[in-house]
Write a protein that holds these residues in place. Sequence first.
Motif, PDB file in Angstrom:
ATOM      1  N   GLN A  56       0.813  -1.216   0.000  1.00 36.49           N
ATOM      2  CA  GLN A  56       0.000   0.000   0.000  1.00 36.49           C
ATOM      3  C   GLN A  56       0.853   1.275   0.000  1.00 36.49           C
ATOM      4  N   CYS A 116      -8.438  -1.209   2.974  1.00 35.32           N
ATOM      5  CA  CYS A 116      -8.125  -1.387   1.554  1.00 35.32           C
ATOM      6  C   CYS A 116      -9.375  -1.218   0.692  1.00 35.32           C
ATOM      7  N   LYS A 119     -10.470   2.252  -0.394  1.00 32.90           N
ATOM      8  CA  LYS A 119      -9.691   2.923  -1.445  1.00 32.90           C
ATOM      9  C   LYS A 119     -10.400   2.910  -2.797  1.00 32.90           C
ATOM     10  N   PHE A 201      -3.797  -2.274  -3.469  1.00 31.01           N
ATOM     11  CA  PHE A 201      -4.611  -2.388  -2.251  1.00 31.01           C
ATOM     12  C   PHE A 201      -5.445  -3.670  -2.277  1.00 31.01           C
TER      13      PHE A 201
END
Length: 457
Positions: A56, A116, A119, A201
Amino acid sequence: MELFYLMVFGAMAAVVAALELSKNSKDRINTSPAFNAFKNNYLIVYSLMMAGDWLQGPYVYYLYSTYGFGKGDIGQLFIAGFGSSMLFGTIVGSLADKQGRRRACVTYCITYILSCITKHSPEYKVLMVGRVLGGIATSLLFSAFESWLVAEHNKRGFEQQWLSLTFSKAIFLGNGLVAILSGLFGNLLVDSLSLGPVAPFDAAACFLAIGMAIILSSWTENFGDPSENKDLLTQFRGAAIAIASDEKIALLGAIQSLFEGSMYTFVFLWTPALSPNDEEIPHGFIFATFMLASMLGSSLASRLMARSSPRVESYMQIVFVISSASLLLPLVTNFLVAPSKEKGGSISFAGCLQLLGFCTFEVCVGIFWPSIMKMRSQYIPEEARSTIMNFFRIPLNIFVCVVLYNVDAFPITIMFGMCSIFVFVASILQRRLMAISDKPKMESWTAMDPEAEPLND
């Protein structure tokens, strides 16, 4: 790519290979098959967790910028992450001691996977929630796993010296090799396969899910304080008493905050330091070189900790002094080497000198991680290990938030000078820790807290 970068990377790789291949019986610790199975299981899980984190890192800022957010908005998102780690980290650390470290490690996986997923949304509020979740996860990553390992290691009756072997291997793999491979894999996903900035991600979430499955299937639960009647405030009070009443723990916390604060500041500053006039530098390759330098440091640490002399408390004084000197290099080169006025182009001579200094600092970082882990295992009481470790992160997170907020207020050379001073102070505190390290370990904090119930009636 310039020959200079390849030479630095090649030289670093050659030294790491030579160190690993030349280890003799004095540099190795004889262990049992049962311990090796336990160690390898932990290293697989830790490497997967770190892969989820490293994948990430290089793309967070880039992703936010592709969503159209400016430097100010992105800065607020980063501050939210560190602020979350500071505010909620201590709470989740206490819950790890109370509710179980294995459960906390699973919580890390779930929390980071959710972070994640956020995102995928370009909405600022959703991204802010993701940063808060990421801050909580970071606190768990740097406390729950180490706390579980130390408690489980001791519960299974393995020798104390073997713990340093697991620490050094975890840093060699998780903070070195895995970081390099994660950078290359992320580059493959985003640039080569053109899957977009969200792809790393999604990959990170997959690695975290695999690690969580291994934890659920092979790890047993362990606790810090097993008493049923401790509330959160009592946990906090006990941890504060432990820090205030044992100088060794207080020194360890100060040393960790000073060094890690400078280290995280370095992460923000190395790019503008190497390219002050927008010189073209291979960021990914330099990052890989730094991680290789960190691997070199962890390899050196494993050799040092395999021997009875010098002690960790002794050689870390030298490591901090070298770190301080390397962080002072941008300030020194600014005076000794005439700064270039040309925009663009390749890295300057001053930049080359600084890169070598930064690699030296990363070697010190590689030595620092397993060494501080070993000292924490020696000095922090088991009953509140996660709580105290997250207490240590409070001044660290405040420091990083202040730096982030004022990153444009001071010249880069002044910022590096401040970091150099902080690390030098850490070396002075380390000298004090060395002087008092032979004092008897403090009694259990539960016995020192007048409001705490005894663990055994």
